[in-house]
Design a protein around this motif. Structure first.
Motif: not given
Length: 399
Positions: A6, A9, A13-14, A17, A29, A31, A111, A118, A120
């Motif tokens: 993805v 963020g 997106g989040d 996710a 993710v 970002e 988040h 997930v 990030h």
């Protein structure tokens, strides 16, 4: 385990996710910002926002972050009220909702809800996307490449994924003729208080200055003006200078706001645009949120569409069995688009005069706008307006 990248963020997106992690996907993710983004406008919890957050089990956390609201008022340069609409107008379906929270708080809730499935990567984005027999090879800005079963571009109206896969931004961008700056002002002992009111001062020449409640001790400021293009993002001084020239002769608290803009950590400036992309998916790459369908902040539906879009994409992937068989991804993405197209097309149909109402051109236009806000609340019109709002509401961002 199927892997999804993805890109972006933000809210869309989040949210996606989190949903895909819960469904069993391995989620990355990327970002471009160095940390979770702060700032942004107030989010209205009516409609789809409330429904999707409730489905995720995050509604109580969102309700715990509400910003007290009294209503909206349109004022002159001396802060005399030309019109006002209390939060109770139209049974709570008016210009301001009783249930609003800052976008940054909603982003934080989403988040933090993500689990170990997930990953990030902040300060990261993609530089190339290449189809390979078993998926998509993503080459990252930081170097290196990885293969994913699915790539989702949720990186906003200026999407890098869209540019890489679908073509340059100018092909899809539809400017609405306005630009908007927004940021947080930290109250000082002498700062005028808002007492829960969202105050807007319009000046001739399509200029609007607004202050609305934020967290305790803070106010959220917005400056709207006529523009189709802006100085480059990297040239912050040119952007501040543009604001200062544009609003130099505007009264009320404008001088205070211009000074605060230079000090704000979350200062942002962008044009009001819509994004129209004929197809949101290509192979195993799909666009989500503003990357695909930005309706502009003037629609009031950006966050609601982001959350609903994430939910519909996750549902389409689940219904197609794409987790177990990634070969079913193209069919799932087509089903997602069929479901979301009508909602986004409706959101992009702004009411007549919406742009002019956001920033009237003349002194007469300012008076007419205030008169319209008063007239809408006249007793004979209230049932009609209530029915219209109830019939079109899918969940709105604060106006």
């Amino acid at each position: 385990m199927a892997r999804v990248l993805v890109v972006g963020g933000g809210i869309a997106g989040d949210a996606l996710a989190l949903m895909l992690e819960r469904a069993g996907w391995a989620v990355t993710v990327a970002e471009i910002a160095p940390a979770p983004r702060t700032g942004g406008q107030t989010v209205d919890l009516r409609g789809d926002c409330r429904r999707v957050l409730d489905e995720l089990g995050l509604l109580p956390a969102a309700l715990a972050c509400l910003v007290p609201q009294a209503g909206a008022a349109w004022i002159d340069e001396r802060e005399r009220r030309l019109a006002e609409m209390p939060v109770t107008a139209f049974d709570g379906r008016g210009y301001v909702s009783a249930e609003e929270l800052l976008r940054s708080d909603l982003a934080r809730i989403l988040h933090r809800a993500a689990g170990p499935g997930v990953t990030h990567r902040f300060g990261e984005t993609v530089e190339a996307l290449e189809d390979v027999p078993t998926g998509v090879l993503a080459r990252f800005r930081s170097g290196g490449a990885e293969e994913f079963d699915l790539v989702v571009g949720a990186d906003g109206a200026h999407s890098k994924v869209r540019a890489l896969r679908f073509g340059p931004e100018q092909r899809y961008r539809r400017p609405l003729g306005l630009a908007h700056a927004w940021f947080t002002l930290r109250e000082q002992p002498g700062t005028p208080r808002l007492d829960g009111w969202f105050l807007t001062h319009n000046a001739s020449g399509r200029r609007s200055v607004a202050a609305r409640p934020g967290r305790a001790g803070e106010q959220e400021i917005g400056l709207t003006f006529a523009a189709d293009a802006l100085p480059p993002r990297r040239d912050r001084e040119a952007r501040f200078a543009l604001l200062e020239r544009t609003f130099a002769d505007v009264g009320w608290r404008t001088r205070e706001f211009l000074a605060a803009a230079r000090q704000a950590e979350d200062f942002a400036l962008d044009t009001y645009d819509q994004v129209h992309v004929p197809s949101w998916h290509d192979g195993r790459v799909v666009l989500l949120g503003d990357s695909a369908w930005c309706a502009s902040p003037l629609s009031g539906l950006g966050t609601a569409l982001a959350l609903r879009g994430a939910a519909e994409l996750a549902a389409a992937l689940d219904a197609a069995g794409a987790l177990a068989d990634p070969g079913r991804l193209p069919a799932a993405l087509a089903a997602f688009e069929r479901t979301m197209r009508p909602r986004t097309a409706s959101a992009q149909q702004l009411p007549p005069g919406r742009v002019a109402a956001a920033a009237p051109k003349t002194a007469l236009g300012i008076r007419v706008n205030a008169l319209a806000m008063r007239t809408l609340q006249a007793r004979p019109l209230r049932p009609l307006i209530r029915r219209a709002m109830a019939g079109t509401e899918h969940g709105r961002d604060a106006a």
